[in-house]
Design a protein around this motif. Structure first.
Motif, short mmCIF file in Angstrom:
data_model
loop_
_atom_site.label_atom_id
_atom_site.label_comp_id
_atom_site.label_asym_id
_atom_site.label_seq_id
_atom_site.Cartn_x
_atom_site.Cartn_y
_atom_site.Cartn_z
N TYR A 116 0.80 -1.22 0.00
CA TYR A 116 0.00 0.00 0.00
C TYR A 116 0.84 1.28 0.00
O TYR A 116 0.34 2.35 0.32
CB TYR A 116 -0.92 -0.01 1.22
CG TYR A 116 -1.76 -1.26 1.34
CD1 TYR A 116 -2.74 -1.56 0.42
CD2 TYR A 116 -1.54 -2.16 2.39
CE1 TYR A 116 -3.50 -2.71 0.52
CE2 TYR A 116 -2.29 -3.32 2.50
CZ TYR A 116 -3.26 -3.59 1.56
OH TYR A 116 -4.01 -4.73 1.67
N SER A 128 1.86 3.09 -2.31
CA SER A 128 1.44 4.09 -3.29
C SER A 128 0.13 4.77 -2.90
O SER A 128 -0.31 5.70 -3.58
CB SER A 128 1.27 3.44 -4.66
OG SER A 128 0.21 2.49 -4.64
N CYS A 129 -0.52 4.33 -1.82
CA CYS A 129 -1.84 4.85 -1.45
C CYS A 129 -1.73 6.28 -0.91
O CYS A 129 -0.84 6.60 -0.12
CB CYS A 129 -2.51 3.96 -0.42
SG CYS A 129 -2.94 2.32 -1.03
N HIS A 130 -2.66 7.13 -1.34
CA HIS A 130 -2.73 8.49 -0.85
C HIS A 130 -4.17 8.99 -0.98
O HIS A 130 -5.01 8.33 -1.60
CB HIS A 130 -1.77 9.40 -1.63
CG HIS A 130 -1.96 9.35 -3.12
ND1 HIS A 130 -1.45 8.33 -3.88
CD2 HIS A 130 -2.60 10.18 -3.97
CE1 HIS A 130 -1.76 8.52 -5.17
NE2 HIS A 130 -2.47 9.64 -5.24
N LEU A 167 -9.69 7.35 -1.49
CA LEU A 167 -8.36 6.76 -1.41
C LEU A 167 -7.94 6.31 -2.80
O LEU A 167 -8.69 5.65 -3.51
CB LEU A 167 -8.40 5.56 -0.46
CG LEU A 167 -7.08 4.93 -0.02
CD1 LEU A 167 -6.26 5.93 0.78
CD2 LEU A 167 -7.35 3.69 0.81
N HIS A 168 -6.73 6.70 -3.18
CA HIS A 168 -6.19 6.29 -4.48
C HIS A 168 -4.92 5.48 -4.24
O HIS A 168 -4.00 5.92 -3.56
CB HIS A 168 -5.86 7.51 -5.34
CG HIS A 168 -5.24 7.14 -6.66
ND1 HIS A 168 -5.92 6.46 -7.64
CD2 HIS A 168 -3.99 7.35 -7.15
CE1 HIS A 168 -5.12 6.27 -8.68
NE2 HIS A 168 -3.94 6.81 -8.40
N CYS A 169 -4.87 4.26 -4.80
CA CYS A 169 -3.73 3.37 -4.58
C CYS A 169 -3.10 2.93 -5.88
O CYS A 169 -2.50 1.87 -5.96
CB CYS A 169 -4.16 2.14 -3.76
SG CYS A 169 -4.64 2.52 -2.06
N VAL A 199 0.34 8.98 5.55
CA VAL A 199 0.23 7.53 5.62
C VAL A 199 0.79 7.03 6.94
O VAL A 199 1.73 7.60 7.50
CB VAL A 199 0.97 6.89 4.44
CG1 VAL A 199 2.48 7.10 4.54
CG2 VAL A 199 0.64 5.42 4.30
N TYR A 252 -4.30 5.77 5.99
CA TYR A 252 -3.93 7.15 5.71
C TYR A 252 -4.78 7.99 6.65
O TYR A 252 -6.01 7.96 6.58
CB TYR A 252 -4.19 7.51 4.25
CG TYR A 252 -3.60 8.85 3.84
CD1 TYR A 252 -4.17 10.05 4.24
CD2 TYR A 252 -2.44 8.91 3.07
CE1 TYR A 252 -3.63 11.26 3.88
CE2 TYR A 252 -1.88 10.12 2.71
CZ TYR A 252 -2.48 11.29 3.12
OH TYR A 252 -1.92 12.50 2.76
N GLU A 303 -9.21 0.30 0.57
CA GLU A 303 -8.61 -0.47 -0.52
C GLU A 303 -8.05 -1.74 0.09
O GLU A 303 -7.00 -1.73 0.74
CB GLU A 303 -7.50 0.33 -1.20
CG GLU A 303 -6.73 -0.42 -2.27
CD GLU A 303 -7.53 -0.66 -3.53
OE1 GLU A 303 -7.18 -1.60 -4.28
OE2 GLU A 303 -8.49 0.09 -3.77
N PHE A 313 -6.29 -1.62 3.51
CA PHE A 313 -5.79 -0.27 3.76
C PHE A 313 -6.97 0.70 3.79
O PHE A 313 -7.86 0.64 2.94
CB PHE A 313 -4.79 0.14 2.67
CG PHE A 313 -3.98 1.36 3.00
CD1 PHE A 313 -2.83 1.25 3.76
CD2 PHE A 313 -4.37 2.62 2.57
CE1 PHE A 313 -2.07 2.37 4.07
CE2 PHE A 313 -3.62 3.73 2.87
CZ PHE A 313 -2.46 3.61 3.63
#
Length: 683
Positions: free
Chosen positions: A267, A269-271, A277-279, A476, A483, A532, A535
């Motif tokens: 995870y 790359s998740c933000h 949430l974009h992963c 994060v 996050y 996600e 996450f």
């Protein structure tokens, strides 16, 4: 657990209970009265309207070196262990800021409330005693501590001259579950007639622990990776001791290194995009398979912790007219830990703080006796690196508090109040500073309506001011797979709390039952906005909540040799009528203590933890399990000045898979069957 294991449990308990009823009632010794020492007035435990706990040094010698695990078998208390390196106590379903941890009644300045993977910087194995304080007395130390206060008292500042000029202790032990090797020692030396010097220390080293039938990514593993622990603590203190009190100072240096199990690079790359949430991967040419193969051979992340602390304490009897005692203390702590991956520092946490406290015990005013006091604290928290989810900030807090108690015929009454003003300055122009005040009140009545019987009632209104993390988090946080987003519009959390207790105590039998209910307005918690897989995107928010439960324990002195007890605890938590997260599973247990004479003793403990299926949408159910422990000890003098104790403990004897629902790592099993052997010397 299989049928033969039930038979084995019953058989061992039966052996220890053999001939228990052969002794007469008159032969049973009276049970000792416990005195709760953290209370400034040092009243008898019978004066309290709640079920406080006291673990003395002899009870702690075989316990865990991590605070939560050391207390996790107490009624109403469980642990939120994060691997073997750290754990905090969870009391009646509350943790973090709602369960304050103190060192010698002073603030414990670390970052353990920020995340479960951050260690609590106290050493249970160097403690004289650990107290779990509940009821009105909690307002002497903090507001909003609905779960209670845990006070760890040590010997690093001597309060009296040692007998015969020197006294001390040495302890050594080994545990098979993690190949743990632990040694501790302390000595107090009289330098002349009025000066005492204390030097003490602890060293500990353990490998990854062994778990039962553990599967990691579908593959069987004997040990849980990245659960190693290594640490050292040194305390040095000196006191001037005189007829009216003492004045002392101390220096403490603690260094820990421990692994963080369950870490997942999936995870990274998740933000957050607003409330979503974009992963997705930022690099279109990124080779996921290659990254997975690379990380599969990496050493897991670990924490390198260093803490230096300076303390000054003084106590003076009859300081001036109208007051019986003055207590004052001040401390400074320089705390830092680095989270390390691939031999590089990924994130650094620094926390420098001051704490000062003054208490005055006044002379009786009619039937009332009590204490008034003031406290000031300041902490500067700085995070740098990839998990710097919080801007640098400084928290300052001013407090006034008072506790009064009185006896009216058969009724003992306690009244307490605390006022706190908190100012948080954040080094971020996009976020606003916060300045707020909270007021808390508590009362208790303990009615001895018949000989040996007591009925107690505790009521409180408590207000808790938001932490900097709850206000300003933005980043994060891999330890909790989330996050985090703060909320600077949070108001103070308010709770109304009731507890009813029923007690009986005589020379052979004692029991107590407590039921409680906590109603929260504006309860602060991390609400899941998006998810996600495992996450989550969370934001601190407020809602109505309630926690309620019951605790019970009964103990009977069967004979001078045997004592048996039964106990159980249960807690239920709701936030806006939905299940609260990480609520402890219900438990029932029994214990048999045997004193065979000539220095030989034994203990058996059996605990059944029920399945926890009252969960939130993102949690995993934890199955029921049984834990059976057996301990044996031999104590004898080795000289006219001291004695020694040999002990052997078999823990989780049936090698059960144990999962802690209160842990963020609730899907990773705790240590399996293990044996501890050790020796303790005192002189």
């Amino acid at each position: 657990m299989s049928f033969p294991q039930h038979i084995l449990t019953v058989s061992i308990l039966a052996v220890l209970s053999h001939n228990a009823f052969a002794d007469t009632v008159e032969d049973a010794p009276p049970l000792a009265t416990i005195r709760v020492q953290a209370h400034p007035l040092q009243p008898n435990a019978a004066d309290f309207a709640v079920a406080d706990h006291l673990l003395e040094q002899k009870d702690l010698t075989t316990k865990s070196a991590s605070l939560g695990d050391a207390l996790g078998a107490e009624v109403g208390v469980q642990s939120n262990a994060f691997g073997a390196g750290t754990s905090r106590p969870v009391i009646r379903g509350q943790e973090g800021a709602r369960v304050k941890v103190l060192q010698n009644a002073a603030e414990n300045i670390d970052v353990s409330t920020l995340s479960p993977d951050h260690a609590v910087t106290v050493d249970p194995l160097l403690a004289q005693k650990i107290e779990i304080i509940q009821g009105p007395s909690t307002l002497l130390y903090g507001a909003g501590t609905v779960g209670g206060v845990v006070n760890v008292t040590d010997s690093k500042i001597p309060t009296q001259m040692p007998e015969q000029g020197t006294e001390g202790n040495v302890a050594l032990r080994y545990n098979t579950g993690s190949d743990e090797k632990l040694a501790s020692a302390g000595v107090t030396v009289g330098l002349g007639e009025q000066v005492a010097l204390r030097v003490e220390g602890l060293t500990r080293k353990a490998n990854d622990y062994i778990a039962t039938d553990y599967l990691h990514e579908g593959e069987p593993e004997r040990r849980v990776a990245n659960t190693f622990v290594e640490g050292q603590t040194v305390n040095v203190g000196v006191s001037w001791i005189h007829e009216r009190g003492f004045t002392g100072l101390s220096y403490s240096n603690r260094q820990d290194q421990y692994g963080l199990p369950g870490h997942n690079h999936e995870y990274e790359s998740c933000h957050a995009h607003g409330t979503n949430l974009h992963c997705g991967e930022h690099d279109p040419d990124h080779d996921e398979e290659q990254e997975h193969e690379q990380h599969a051979h990496e050493t897991g992340p670990w924490i390198d912790l260093k803490s230096e602390r300076y303390d000054v304490r003084t106590e003076l009897n009859d300081p001036f007219a109208g007051f019986k005692k003055l207590r004052a203390q001040a401390s400074y702590t320089d705390y830092q830990h680095d989270e390390i991956e691939q031999d590089l520092i990924s994130t650094r946490f620094k926390n420098k703080g001051y704490d000062a406290r003054l208490e005055l015990l006044h002379q009786p005013l009619g039937v009332w006796e009590g204490v008034i006091g003031a406290q000031y604290g300041q902490q500067k928290l700085t995070l740098t690196g990839e998990e710097a989810f919080l801007a640098p900030n400084t928290t300052k807090k001013w407090s006034l508090f008072a506790l009064e108690h009185a006896q009216f015929n058969e009724v003992h009454v306690e009244l307490a109040a605390r006022a706190e003003q908190q100012q948080i300055d954040v080094d971020d122009a996009s976020q606003k500073d916060v300045d707020a005040t909270a007021y808390s009140f508590s009362s208790a009545a303990n009615w001895q309506f018949a000989p040996n019987y007591k009925l107690s009632l505790v009521a409180s209104h408590q207000q808790r001011l938001p932490l900097a993390q709850e206000l300003y988090a933005n980043g994060v946080h891999f330890a909790s797979n989330s996050y985090e987003l703060g909320n600077d519009r949070l108001s103070k959390e308010q709770s109304n709390n009731l507890e009813l207790g029923f007690h009986f105590d005589n020379e052979r039998l004692d029991y107590h039952l407590h039921v409680y209910h906590n109603w929260f307005d504006d309860y602060i918690y991390a609400q899941t906005l998006d998810r996600e897989q495992d996450f989550r995107l969370v934001q601190y928010t407020q809602d109505s909540a309630r926690f309620y439960g019951a605790e019970a324990e009964i103990a009977y002195q069967l004979s001078p040799m045997y004592k048996v007890s039964l106990w159980g605890d249960y807690v239920r938590g709701k936030i806006d009528d939905e299940n609260a997260p990480c609520v402890p599973a219900a438990r029932i247990g029994t214990k048999v203590k045997a004193d065979f004479g000539d220095g030989f003793s034994a203990t058996t403990e059996y605990t059944h933890v029920l399945q926890q299926d009252q969960i939130t949408s993102y949690e995993t159910q934890t199955p029921s399990h049984h834990v059976f422990n057996v301990g044996m000890a031999y104590t004898a003098p080795y000289s006219s000045a001291g004695d020694y104790q040999l002990f052997l403990n078999a823990n989780n004897l049936f090698d059960e898979q144990v999962y802690q629902h209160t842990s963020f790592l609730s899907t990773i099993p705790q240590v399996g069957r293990n044996f501890s052997v050790g020796v303790n010397f005192s002189f």
